[in-house]
Design an enzyme around this catalytic site. Structure first.
Site, PDB file in Angstrom:
ATOM      1  N   ASP A 164      -9.134  -4.528  -5.927  1.00 18.28           N
ATOM      2  CA  ASP A 164      -8.714  -3.215  -4.864  1.00 18.28           C
ATOM      3  C   ASP A 164      -9.685  -2.176  -4.972  1.00 18.28           C
ATOM      4  O   ASP A 164      -9.408  -1.498  -6.105  1.00 18.28           O
ATOM      5  CB  ASP A 164      -7.318  -2.996  -5.340  1.00 18.28           C
ATOM      6  CG  ASP A 164      -6.661  -2.305  -4.249  1.00 18.28           C
ATOM      7  OD1 ASP A 164      -7.288  -1.566  -3.422  1.00 18.28           O
ATOM      8  OD2 ASP A 164      -5.164  -2.171  -4.194  1.00 18.28           O
TER       9      ASP A 164
ATOM     10  N   HIS B  91      -7.192  -5.299  -1.891  1.00 16.10           N
ATOM     11  CA  HIS B  91      -5.918  -4.561  -1.484  1.00 16.10           C
ATOM     12  C   HIS B  91      -5.327  -4.950  -0.341  1.00 16.10           C
ATOM     13  O   HIS B  91      -3.863  -4.717  -0.331  1.00 16.10           O
ATOM     14  CB  HIS B  91      -6.584  -3.113  -0.696  1.00 16.10           C
ATOM     15  CG  HIS B  91      -5.508  -2.111  -0.739  1.00 16.10           C
ATOM     16  ND1 HIS B  91      -4.689  -1.644  -1.503  1.00 16.10           N
ATOM     17  CD2 HIS B  91      -5.103  -1.648   0.607  1.00 16.10           C
ATOM     18  CE1 HIS B  91      -3.685  -0.848  -0.890  1.00 16.10           C
ATOM     19  NE2 HIS B  91      -4.068  -0.683   0.378  1.00 16.10           N
TER      20      HIS B  91
ATOM     21  N   SER C  33       1.080  -1.293   0.120  1.00 16.48           N
ATOM     22  CA  SER C  33      -0.115  -0.015   0.137  1.00 16.48           C
ATOM     23  C   SER C  33       0.873   1.235   0.065  1.00 16.48           C
ATOM     24  O   SER C  33       1.640   1.590  -0.729  1.00 16.48           O
ATOM     25  CB  SER C  33      -1.146  -0.094   1.460  1.00 16.48           C
ATOM     26  OG  SER C  33      -1.911   0.783   0.992  1.00 16.48           O
TER      27      SER C  33
END
Length: 301
Positions: A216, A248, A170
């Site tokens: 995601d 995600h 991320s």
């Protein structure tokens, strides 16, 4: 003419010595010639020849030890855990630092530590200074963690400081791109479902593997992973793998697809181990775990 027995023995001894010397030269040339084992040509090669099952396994051939680095002992990052091959018989290893994502702790990416280390790497899974640090800061922290590893850590003698890489999830993935931009001498970068406001990366010189996830909604591939990949230099060794039916948070739990291609990427570019090229090129096909893959094959560096 009849030779004196002592003369005959001296000549025989000299001939035997010459024969032994010649054999030694031939043996040496055989060891260093084109037919030599790959390890003779590549001093960074570690571990046995890989197989599909060996790179998918939960643990590789090396027993792993670990040591904690407290936040108080760290400078420029938030501490973490170092995983490393227990044995020193094979010499030094390449190393990789891994950052978690936004609001996340080291524990969210800790599964990668022993899994990668058991394949022959020193791995540093870190906490960040705060859980809300942005990608630029996380990139700096990854580099600070690598500097700690190679200069101050208790395992610094086990590391080849010329062979380092970064990974992150991320915002940590966006941070791994930032780290590679700042320090082009890095040998590998692996952003996992990365997030970054900077969408273009033409300045990168580090071989880069990007994982996206088709479901995601936090860092959608259309606005993050894919533009990041598409703007990398076309001449760069680069690969994009989009995980199928994944969110995600796919990198936050043990994931065989992420592990096998990360291991192969790190081996190929940190260790220069071309035995792992077979798992990267040709590109992986669409499957139950992979939605699509792009990349340049064969690799050049």
């Amino acid at each position: 003419m009849q030779l004196h027995p002592h003369t005959s023995r001296r000549r025989t001894g000299r001939l035997a010595g010459l024969t032994a010397a010649l054999a030694a030269v031939v043996g040496l040339s055989t060891l260093t010639g084109p037919g030599a084992h790959a390890a003779a040509d590549n001093p960074y090669e570690r571990g046995p020849a890989p197989t599909e099952s060996s790179i998918e396994a939960l643990r590789g051939p090396y027993a792993v030890s670990q040591t904690s680095v407290s936040r108080l002992a760290a400078t420029g990052f938030g501490g973490g855990t170092i995983y490393y091959p227990t044995s020193t018989a094979d010499g030094t290893f390449g190393a990789v630092a891994i950052s978690p994502g936004f609001t996340a702790l080291e524990s969210s990416i800790s599964w990668l530590g022993p899994r990668l280390a058991s394949q022959g790497f020193v791995v540093f899974t870190i906490d960040t200074l705060t859980t809300v640090d942005q990608p630029g800061s996380r990139g700096d922290q990854l580099l600070a963690a690598l500097d700690y590893l190679t200069q101050r850590s208790s395992v610094r003698g086990r590391i080849d400081s010329s062979r380092l890489g970064v990974m992150g999830h991320s915002m940590g993935g966006g941070g791994s791109l930032e780290a590679a931009k700042t320090r082009p001498s890095l040998k590998a970068a692996i952003p996992m479902t990365p997030w970054n406001l900077d969408k273009t990366w033409p300045e990168l010189r580090t071989p880069t593997l990007i994982f996206g996830a088709d479901a995601d909604t936090i860092a959608p591939v259309a606005t993050h992973a894919k533009p990041f990949y598409n703007t990398l230099p076309s001449s760069l060794d680069r690969t994009y793998i989009e995980l199928n039916n994944a969110t995600h948070f796919a990198p936050n739990t043990s994931n065989t697809t992420i592990a096998k291609y990360s291991i192969s990427w790190l081996k190929r570019f940190i260790d220069k181990d071309t035995r792992y090229e077979q798992f990267l090129c040709p590109l992986p096909q669409r499957s139950l775990t992979i939605d699509e893959a792009q990349g340049n094959c064969p690799h050049t560096s």
